[in-house]
Design an enzyme around this catalytic site. Sequence first.
Site, short mmCIF file in Angstrom:
data_model
loop_
_atom_site.label_atom_id
_atom_site.label_comp_id
_atom_site.label_asym_id
_atom_site.label_seq_id
_atom_site.Cartn_x
_atom_site.Cartn_y
_atom_site.Cartn_z
N LYS B 193 0.89 -1.17 0.00
CA LYS B 193 0.00 0.00 0.00
C LYS B 193 0.92 1.21 0.00
O LYS B 193 0.92 2.04 0.93
CB LYS B 193 -0.92 -0.05 1.23
CG LYS B 193 -2.00 1.01 1.26
CD LYS B 193 -3.18 0.76 0.33
CE LYS B 193 -4.05 2.02 0.22
NZ LYS B 193 -5.15 1.89 -0.75
N ASP B 225 -5.61 -3.31 -1.87
CA ASP B 225 -7.04 -3.23 -2.19
C ASP B 225 -7.29 -3.77 -3.61
O ASP B 225 -8.23 -4.54 -3.84
CB ASP B 225 -7.61 -1.81 -2.00
CG ASP B 225 -6.73 -0.71 -2.58
OD1 ASP B 225 -5.50 -0.90 -2.70
OD2 ASP B 225 -7.28 0.36 -2.94
N ASP B 249 -1.70 -12.17 5.62
CA ASP B 249 -2.78 -12.80 6.38
C ASP B 249 -4.06 -12.77 5.55
O ASP B 249 -4.78 -13.77 5.43
CB ASP B 249 -2.97 -12.02 7.69
CG ASP B 249 -4.06 -12.61 8.57
OD1 ASP B 249 -4.10 -13.84 8.72
OD2 ASP B 249 -4.88 -11.84 9.10
N ASP B 253 -5.59 -16.03 3.03
CA ASP B 253 -6.93 -16.55 3.32
C ASP B 253 -7.85 -16.39 2.12
O ASP B 253 -8.67 -17.27 1.84
CB ASP B 253 -7.53 -15.85 4.54
CG ASP B 253 -7.21 -16.60 5.83
OD1 ASP B 253 -6.66 -17.71 5.75
OD2 ASP B 253 -7.53 -16.08 6.91
#
Lengths: 360, 360
Positions: B193, B225, B249, B253
């Site tokens: 980011k 994002d 993380d 997932d």
Amino acid sequence: MSYQIAVLAGDGIGPEVMAEARKVLVEVEKRFELNIEYSEFDVGGIAIDNHGSPLPAATLKGCEAADAILFGSVGGPKWEHLAPNEQPERGALLPLRGHFDLFCNLRPARLHLGLEHMSPLRSDISARGFDVLCVRELTGGIYFGKPKGRQGEGQDEQAFDTMRYSRREIERIARIAFEAAQGRSKKVTSVDKANVLACSVLWREVVEGVAKDYPDVELEHIYIDNATMQLLRRPNEFDVMLCSNLFGDIISDEIAMLTGSMGLLSSASLNSDGFGMYEPAGGSAPDIAGQGIANPVAQILSAALLLRHSLQLEDAASAIERAVSKALSSGYLTGELIDADKRDQAKTTSEMGDFIANAI
Amino acid sequence: MSYQIAVLAGDGIGPEVMAEARKVLVEVEKRFELNIEYSEFDVGGIAIDNHGSPLPAATLKGCEAADAILFGSVGGPKWEHLAPNEQPERGALLPLRGHFDLFCNLRPARLHLGLEHMSPLRSDISARGFDVLCVRELTGGIYFGKPKGRQGEGQDEQAFDTMRYSRREIERIARIAFEAAQGRSKKVTSVDKANVLACSVLWREVVEGVAKDYPDVELEHIYIDNATMQLLRRPNEFDVMLCSNLFGDIISDEIAMLTGSMGLLSSASLNSDGFGMYEPAGGSAPDIAGQGIANPVAQILSAALLLRHSLQLEDAASAIERAVSKALSSGYLTGELIDADKRDQAKTTSEMGDFIANAI
Ligand SMILES: CC(C)[C@H](C(=O)O)[C@@H](O)C(=O)O
Ligand SMILES: CC(C)[C@H](C(=O)O)[C@@H](O)C(=O)O
């Protein structure tokens, strides 16, 4: 009544879709006998080109003099060689948010009836539909927390950012989420990472406290990693998602993409006086700019949100939303929402604008 | 050769699936004439119950004495009333990662041939398949950065976390991503980011530098994002995704869920000496624990990763992976991977284990 809107069309498709929003606003003014004045200012890449800064002082001053900001989109390949934090997006959006204390970002995303096949989700999942409102805190957290910087030398050189939230900041955004939920399906899902972050532990505490004032609203907590996953399996089980700045950035984009029709999504960024900035969820889409094919609906719906939240003109806002629904349910669509074999039925940017303006 | 594995089965389905991994390892020992010793220790919820701590000193000591840790899963409703950072997951995983400096987390996710329909993605997207390796930094960033805590009183009370990365930390994980990419499709997507975070600006700088040593590998940068979105539209265009701790993380997932078969996914967490901890990607699944229906494949594949990365037993690792592929391609599946109307063909946990053990 007379109102003043600062128009910041920006780059890429921004000016094209803004022109359609303006068309629609003209009809709204006539029908509801409003007197809206528009002042236009450069922002983003065009402002870098013309004034050497993505957010010139004159633009900021113009926004200060207005009742609300209608924002297009910024950025494009021309400015991508700049350092990330001099680029149009970062250099215009973050200072605007900070300057006007636009702490409350509302990003709704729903699957439009008849457009379920646009969703990247499996058909049995998208068939269930979804309607999620992401309520994102927009002026705190790791975006603005101090200290932020670098220290040390060589291989030991470090960079650091600070995520920081006060009870006050969490409480004001949480109240907005619960109030929004009361007018919807009465469920708030608060997204955090309380198993790792001190900020998230405080976030949970404050949100639990606020929830007591809204006994009719169900509250659940979910970790950001799990939220990202569950949205893929059962988006229809979410209603309002309450997020910190960073997690809201991720979740709002995920739900936008899950609709498969980003060109229909608008967003509002508000402060506590009702002043706000309104913009489409998609970007400046430089690849299709200038071709007259961009979808103006997100920009038009941004204008509706502006009328509702900053000018308290609920009737005028609903009139726009009804006109948009009419276009979509009549199959009046721009090309990106149409199957390749039916592309000849696609409407241009200005045809869409005309239809919606006429339907007001 | 003789080896020592610390076995931490944990809670929920952990002990059941661990038993199957042990069955398979017995066959591997025979076939490859290995001598593996196993030492079992409590971890997570069961360790809280038996010893008052999710990671008792004896468990840590047992792990120190071993060549690698085979980890099951931890957590469950019984311990959910505890404060988030006393819960089994957080209280066991983070200290283990920190103590052994397990900075490198490898989380592969791919759509298995014949199981595309399990993916929550639209059929035309899942039909293209995908095979993504998330390389996640696991001991730095906002998980471990100091200071972390609270200050102030009343409404002004603040919580804060520090995201922090050094050049050294970024470089060592980046090298692993590029090396992994060399053995795969030769593309690294670095997730950051950099338009907001100082850490991400440094991250980009260091990754660019490391990339120069791997001219055969293509490097691209993507904002977190946007990554979350693009994975939904075109997962097949990603190969290795290089992520900081928090972003990894989320991304790991997301890709796990995109396969639709979390029960098949394993992960490795390594330090620079090759010591590592190996665990399934799914959780302790308390809802199906004790019923003998949990999928043991992720645990069995975790054992394969252990043999490969910590014991340098590539042949033995591949033998396990081939045996698993044989089971899956023969349609030998546990219930969650089978359509509701064919559930009577579902294999139990131990039938799966037996089949794979026999196929070694
Ligand atoms: C451009 C960027 C700084 C911004 C953000 O991260 O908030 C954007 O992604 C958004 O969500 O509006
Ligand atoms: C349990 C939690 C602390 C952990 C993490 O965030 O790393 C988990 O989500 C994981 O990914 O292994």
